[in-house]
Write a protein that holds these residues in place. Structure first.
Motif, short mmCIF file in Angstrom:
data_model
loop_
_atom_site.label_atom_id
_atom_site.label_comp_id
_atom_site.label_asym_id
_atom_site.label_seq_id
_atom_site.Cartn_x
_atom_site.Cartn_y
_atom_site.Cartn_z
N ASP A 1 0.83 -1.22 0.00
CA ASP A 1 0.00 0.00 0.00
C ASP A 1 0.86 1.26 0.00
OD1 ASP A 1 -2.33 -1.48 -0.02
OD2 ASP A 1 -2.63 -1.34 2.16
N MET A 2 1.97 1.21 0.71
CA MET A 2 2.85 2.37 0.81
C MET A 2 3.60 2.61 -0.50
SD MET A 2 4.00 4.78 2.81
CE MET A 2 3.28 4.20 4.32
N TYR A 3 4.09 1.53 -1.12
CA TYR A 3 4.92 1.66 -2.32
C TYR A 3 4.85 0.36 -3.11
CZ TYR A 3 8.67 3.77 -5.05
OH TYR A 3 9.40 4.34 -6.06
N PRO A 4 3.93 0.24 -4.05
CA PRO A 4 3.70 -1.03 -4.75
C PRO A 4 4.92 -1.62 -5.46
CG PRO A 4 1.92 0.50 -5.21
CD PRO A 4 2.97 1.26 -4.46
N ALA A 5 5.84 -0.81 -5.87
CA ALA A 5 7.02 -1.32 -6.60
C ALA A 5 8.00 -2.05 -5.70
CB ALA A 5 7.73 -0.17 -7.31
N LEU B 1 9.66 -3.29 -15.36
CA LEU B 1 8.46 -3.53 -14.57
C LEU B 1 8.42 -2.60 -13.36
CD1 LEU B 1 5.93 -5.26 -14.28
CD2 LEU B 1 7.31 -6.95 -13.06
N SER B 2 9.53 -2.46 -12.67
CA SER B 2 9.60 -1.57 -11.51
C SER B 2 9.33 -0.13 -11.92
CB SER B 2 10.97 -1.65 -10.85
OG SER B 2 11.21 -2.93 -10.33
N GLY B 3 9.99 0.32 -12.99
CA GLY B 3 9.78 1.69 -13.46
C GLY B 3 8.34 1.94 -13.86
N ILE C 1 6.24 2.25 -10.72
CA ILE C 1 6.52 3.52 -10.06
C ILE C 1 5.79 4.66 -10.78
CG2 ILE C 1 8.34 5.22 -9.59
CD1 ILE C 1 10.21 2.75 -9.11
N ILE C 2 5.87 4.68 -12.10
CA ILE C 2 5.22 5.76 -12.87
C ILE C 2 3.71 5.71 -12.73
CG2 ILE C 2 4.79 6.59 -15.22
CD1 ILE C 2 7.74 5.77 -15.83
N VAL C 3 3.13 4.52 -12.89
CA VAL C 3 1.67 4.40 -12.76
C VAL C 3 1.22 4.77 -11.36
CG1 VAL C 3 -0.24 2.74 -12.77
CG2 VAL C 3 1.42 2.73 -14.63
N ASN C 4 1.92 4.28 -10.35
CA ASN C 4 1.56 4.61 -8.97
C ASN C 4 1.67 6.12 -8.72
OD1 ASN C 4 0.97 3.87 -6.15
ND2 ASN C 4 3.07 4.57 -5.78
#
Length: 103
Positions: A49-53, A85-87, A90-93
Motif C-alpha cells: 500500500d505504501m509503495y507497490p514497486a 516492470l519496476s519503473g 513507479i510511474i503508474v503509482n
C-alpha cells in the motif's frame, strides 16, 4: 530482539523527501523507505500500500547483487525486465497518487 530494536531505530534515521520539502509535492520515490521498513517487519500488505514497486525492486536489487558473484543465464534480460516492470509500476503509482490528490 535485536532485529526488532534495529527496525524501530531505523525509522528514526529516514531521510526526508527534498522534493516534498521544497515544492510541497511527493516525488516518485516517496514512501520507499517506509515501505522497506514495513516489508522487513513482515507487514507485506502495508508495504505494498505504501509503495507497490517494493515487490519488484527487492528482487531486482537482490538479483543485481547476486549476479555480481554468480553468472546467470539471461541475467541482462532478467535485470531489464525487472527494471522496466519496476519503473512502470513507479510511474503508474505516481500518476495515480497525483491525480487522487487533486480531486
Amino acid at each position: 530482539m535485536q532485529l526488532a530494536t534495529f527496525l524501530l531505530t531505523l525509522e528514526d534515521y529516514m531521510l526526508p523527501c527534498l522534493n516534498k520539502k521544497l515544492f510541497g509535492i511527493d516525488c516518485p520515490g516517496c514512501g520507499l523507505q517506509r515501505s522497506v521498513v514495513l516489508f522487513l517487519k513482515g507487514d507485506f500488505s502495508a508495504a505494498f500500500d505504501m509503495y507497490p514497486a517494493i515487490f519488484t525492486l527487492i528482487p531486482l536489487v537482490m538479483f543485481a547483487i547476486a549476479s555480481q558473484f554468480t553468472r546467470f543465464r539471461f541475467d541482462t534480460h532478467i535485470k531489464m525486465t525487472l527494471g522496466i516492470l519496476s519503473g512502470s509500476i513507479i510511474i503508474v503509482n505516481y500518476i495515480l497518487k497525483m491525480t487522487h490528490l487533486t480531486h
